[in-house]
Design a protein around this motif. Structure first.
Motif, PDB file in Angstrom:
ATOM      1  N   LEU A 144     -38.141   6.902  13.208  1.00 16.17           N
ATOM      2  CA  LEU A 144     -39.010   5.311  13.044  1.00 16.17           C
ATOM      3  C   LEU A 144     -39.208   5.128  11.934  1.00 16.17           C
ATOM      4  N   ILE A 145     -38.727   3.558  11.196  1.00 10.64           N
ATOM      5  CA  ILE A 145     -39.414   3.233  10.836  1.00 10.64           C
ATOM      6  C   ILE A 145     -40.202   1.607  11.088  1.00 10.64           C
ATOM      7  N   ILE A 146     -41.464   1.886  10.371  1.00 18.23           N
ATOM      8  CA  ILE A 146     -41.784   0.212  10.734  1.00 18.23           C
ATOM      9  C   ILE A 146     -42.336  -0.806   9.930  1.00 18.23           C
ATOM     10  N   CYS A 147     -41.411  -1.789  10.103  1.00 22.39           N
ATOM     11  CA  CYS A 147     -41.691  -2.713   9.103  1.00 22.39           C
ATOM     12  C   CYS A 147     -42.892  -3.745   8.711  1.00 22.39           C
ATOM     13  N   ASP A 148     -43.403  -3.848   8.406  1.00 26.49           N
ATOM     14  CA  ASP A 148     -44.543  -4.576   8.309  1.00 26.49           C
ATOM     15  C   ASP A 148     -45.220  -5.495   9.358  1.00 26.49           C
TER      16      ASP A 148
END
Length: 296
Positions: A137-141
């Motif tokens: 998972l990549i959580i961006c801002d």
């Protein structure tokens, strides 16, 4: 070039998914009845835009990813080319169920899910609910804390301030990149971002979404904090923030601490639209994380 694949979301809402890159060649004959048959031997990545966004905002990232992944970006309900039923649910549950359905129908899972803003919240809520579908998972801002009623009022007034219809796309770029009261200094990337979500109508350029649906979507998450769901995410997770974005360093680092398997990255000279403001730095920030997932 992106290939459109229609999928069916919660409540029968038709969603447009966009696959970037040429489908991978496989030794087995593809099933013509399955839109997901091509590229099945590549690790899947699903990209989720933020509120008001669309799949095409991920085009540069998705094309870069397509060298090693099967990269698909989704127009979420009410956005882009997906359906915008006035009576449909615009709840957190509906958004999460849409992505769950998309991953299953596309044959992408378990996938790396990359989300920006609202899309990031949807991604980590899905990862908490269906860990079998999300391998990374990549959580961006995106913040995990509650934003409150004042925030919703501010957004309501902001929508009312938009000088729609815009006469030209150049006017769109100028207003969102320079004249919008929310802009502290000229930001051409922001202007381009909003130009991407406009469509020409008989009287000028208008957003492809309904502002009322955006506000309805937003009010389903701003009054609550989402730390508990974040703590339920078991897969490796990268929290990325722009130094001038909406996610502060202290909160981002607390999110990493709460995550069972969290990592942190930040992008200099970037605001909320991290992947749009600084695309090369954004790719450099997420590549080491993706490499560890590929090697796992």
């Amino acid at each position: 070039m992106a290939r459109r694949i229609d999928v069916t979301g919660a409540g029968g809402v038709r969603l447009a998914a966009w696959e970037f890159g040429d489908p991978a060649k496989t030794d087995r004959a593809p099933d013509p009845s399955s839109p997901a048959s091509g590229g099945a031997d590549l690790p899947g990545v699903l990209l989720l835009h933020g509120l008001m966004g669309r799949a095409s905002h991920w085009a540069a990232t998705a094309r870069w990813l397509s060298a090693r992944h099967r990269a698909v970006a989704l127009d979420q309900r009410g956005h882009g080319r997906s359906d915008k039923p006035p009576r449909a649910a615009y709840t957190r549950e509906a958004y999460v169920e849409d992505v769950e359905a998309a991953l299953e129908q596309l044959g992408l899972g378990p996938a790396v899910v990359i989300g920006h803003a609202m899309g990031a919240l949807t991604a980590w809520q899905l990862a908490a609910k269906r860990p079998d579908l999300v391998r990374g998972l990549i959580i961006c801002d995106m913040r995990a804390s509650a934003l409150g009623a004042a925030s919703q009022h501010t957004w309501t007034e902001w929508f009312r301030a938009w000088p729609v219809p815009f006469a030209t796309l150049a006017d769109v770029r100028k207003w969102f990149g320079e004249d919008d009261p929310w802009v502290e200094r000229p930001n051409p990337a922001r202007g381009e971002f909003y130009a991407e979500v406009m469509a020409e109508s008989p009287d000028g350029w208008r957003p492809v979404f309904e502002p009322e649906q955006m506000l309805r979507s937003r009010e389903t998450w701003i009054y609550d904090a989402h730390w508990e769901e974040l703590a339920q995410v078991r897969c490796p997770t990268l929290v990325v923030r722009g130094l001038d974005g909406e996610l502060g360093r202290a909160e981002a680092q607390e999110m990493v601490r709460v995550l069972p398997n969290g990592q942190y990255a930040e992008v200099a000279d970037a605001g909320h639209l991290v992947h749009y403001d600084q695309p090369e730095a954004w790719r450099a920030a997420i590549e080491p994380f993706l490499s560890t997932l590929r090697d796992a």
